[in-house]
Design a protein around this motif. Structure first.
Motif, PDB file in Angstrom:
ATOM      1  N   SER A 329       0.818  -1.217   0.000  1.00  0.00           N
ATOM      2  CA  SER A 329       0.000   0.000   0.000  1.00  0.00           C
ATOM      3  C   SER A 329       0.850   1.264   0.000  1.00  0.00           C
ATOM      4  O   SER A 329       0.328   2.361  -0.229  1.00  0.00           O
ATOM      5  CB  SER A 329      -0.907   0.021   1.226  1.00  0.00           C
ATOM      6  N   LEU A 330       2.147   1.134   0.318  1.00  0.00           N
ATOM      7  CA  LEU A 330       3.053   2.274   0.492  1.00  0.00           C
ATOM      8  C   LEU A 330       2.581   3.179   1.623  1.00  0.00           C
ATOM      9  O   LEU A 330       3.012   4.333   1.729  1.00  0.00           O
ATOM     10  CB  LEU A 330       3.187   3.092  -0.800  1.00  0.00           C
ATOM     11  N   ALA A 331       1.707   2.663   2.484  1.00  0.00           N
ATOM     12  CA  ALA A 331       1.127   3.451   3.583  1.00  0.00           C
ATOM     13  C   ALA A 331       1.253   2.678   4.888  1.00  0.00           C
ATOM     14  O   ALA A 331       1.222   1.445   4.909  1.00  0.00           O
ATOM     15  CB  ALA A 331      -0.333   3.764   3.304  1.00  0.00           C
ATOM     16  N   GLY A 332       1.360   3.406   5.972  1.00  0.00           N
ATOM     17  CA  GLY A 332       1.511   2.798   7.281  1.00  0.00           C
ATOM     18  C   GLY A 332       0.202   2.291   7.852  1.00  0.00           C
ATOM     19  O   GLY A 332      -0.885   2.547   7.315  1.00  0.00           O
ATOM     20  N   PRO A 333       0.284   1.565   8.974  1.00  0.00           N
ATOM     21  CA  PRO A 333      -0.914   1.013   9.610  1.00  0.00           C
ATOM     22  C   PRO A 333      -1.925   2.080  10.032  1.00  0.00           C
ATOM     23  O   PRO A 333      -3.102   1.779  10.208  1.00  0.00           O
ATOM     24  CB  PRO A 333      -0.353   0.277  10.842  1.00  0.00           C
ATOM     25  N   GLU A 334      -1.458   3.329  10.199  1.00  0.00           N
ATOM     26  CA  GLU A 334      -2.358   4.397  10.648  1.00  0.00           C
ATOM     27  C   GLU A 334      -3.165   5.002   9.498  1.00  0.00           C
ATOM     28  O   GLU A 334      -4.031   5.862   9.736  1.00  0.00           O
ATOM     29  CB  GLU A 334      -1.543   5.498  11.330  1.00  0.00           C
TER      30      GLU A 334
END
Length: 388
Positions: A329-334
């Motif tokens: 996703s290139l995105a963090g868990p938040e």
């Protein structure tokens, strides 16, 4: 994680005589605009091999790397490592000097946040590192490297044993990832399913998938318009608002469009005049491995959460089309969209490997990357707070 102690070390010799092994290896450093047809063919084959599921990088398309040259303060070269005539590692790199030390750094940037090199499962990193040291390089830096990638796992010894030349990790972070285990039934709670049905009754949106020329031309143009209408346009960070970013993005999209590894998921309002897309997401995927790169939506439709709905539609498509899959996703868990929708995690970090002499330069550089990662976290938190 402590920066004072090395955490990775080179793989032991596999039983071959080092001199004999080195004789069958070759290292090439080639300017991004001077790759031969044979080099380009070898890079493409390496990117599409089955091992790419463990060590692939959709951002390392040569045309896109060439387009990103304007984003670099230094010249971009390709590091090509051959073993027995086979390309076993390929990555764009930037070569720089810090005081009296020479550094090779795998090239990453804002629009390509993944530094995992293309690597064959037969990679012998110990021989590669010895050759880089012989060329006079002091350290190799691998920003945003997946800790489970071929390079990262190949330099780790069983039981954590070390042979004296170790690497240093910094900036460790998690990302949400879609894997073969994902199912919509498990990802959505009863309450979320109820809310989704209500939104779909309020305004039925049509899911369309664009590929090839349609994605490269019509789809990408519509996406850029849509992105500029949202918060990125208000913040001045939309692709259309930067000639350099748009040129890079256009080459990246065109490169993947030509390889049929580009897809744009679009949710459309049939009643809307003109551009009917109200949410779009761009993704790249090779051999079941890829990234969700960009998402944009029309804020006039926020009441039916078009961003959430288009990510969900893309997730369904990935799950139906590919087995196995590994979509970063290139995105963090938040992240408010994928953080909860994709519960699986991958870990990335910056690996700095000292190649010769003292470990001090590598340790200092690792500390710099750690501080840089912390500053990015602070900036990200501030942006999220300002957007509320």
């Amino acid at each position: 994680m402590s920066l004072s102690a090395p955490v990775l070390a080179f793989e032991e010799n596999s039983g071959l005589d080092t001199a004999e092994s080195a004789a069958s290896c070759a290292l090439k450093l080639v300017r991004h605009d001077a790759l031969s047809k044979a080099d380009l063919s070898a890079i493409e084959q390496l990117a599409h091999q089955p091992a790419a599921r463990h060590s692939g990088n959709v951002f390392f398309a040569p045309r896109a790397v060439a387009a990103s040259a304007s984003l670099s303060r230094g010249s971009i070269d390709w590091l090509l490592w051959f073993q027995d005539g086979r390309l076993c590692l390929a990555a764009p790199v930037v070569i720089s000097r810090i005081a009296s030390f020479s550094l090779v750094r795998i090239w990453t940037h804002t629009y390509a946040p993944l530094g995992t090199p293309l690597a064959d499962k037969r990679l012998r990193p110990d021989l590669l590192f010895e050759e880089l040291a012989d060329r006079g390089f002091s350290a190799l830096a691998c920003p945003l490297l997946e800790t489970g990638s071929t390079l990262a796992t190949a330099v780790a010894l069983p039981g954590g044993r070390q042979d004296g030349r170790a690497g240093f990790w910094s900036g460790i972070a998690e990302r949400a990832v879609l894997t073969s285990d994902w199912t919509e039934a498990a990802a959505l709670s009863a309450q979320r399913k109820k809310k989704l049905r209500k939104m779909q009754r309020t305004l039925p949106l049509v899911h369309r998938v664009l590929r090839g020329d349609a994605a490269r031309d019509e789809g990408f143009r519509q996406f850029c318009e849509l992105e500029a209408m949202g918060w990125k346009g208000a913040a001045g960070s939309a692709l259309k608002q930067s000639d350099t970013a748009l040129a890079y993005a256009s080459e990246l999209v065109a490169s993947h469009g030509a390889q049929d590894t580009l897809a744009i998921d679009s949710l459309e309002d049939p009643q809307r005049q003109g551009n009917q897309s109200v949410a779009m997401v761009i993704s790249f995927e090779i051999a079941g491995r890829g990234v969700v790169w960009k998402i944009g939506h029309n804020t006039d439709y926020d009441a039916v959460s078009p961003g959430y709905q288009v990510i969900l539609a893309a997730s369904r498509r990935f799950a139906a089309e590919n087995t196995p899959i590994w979509i970063d996703s290139l995105a963090g868990p938040e992240h408010p969209l994928v953080g909860w929708l994709w519960p699986q995690r991958l870990t990335v970090g910056t690996l700095v490997v000292p190649l010769k002499g003292s470990h001090a330069p590598a340790r200092t550089l690792s500390g710099f990357y750690q501080a840089e990662a912390r500053l990015r976290q602070v900036a990200r938190a501030l942006r999220q707070r300002l957007r509320r």
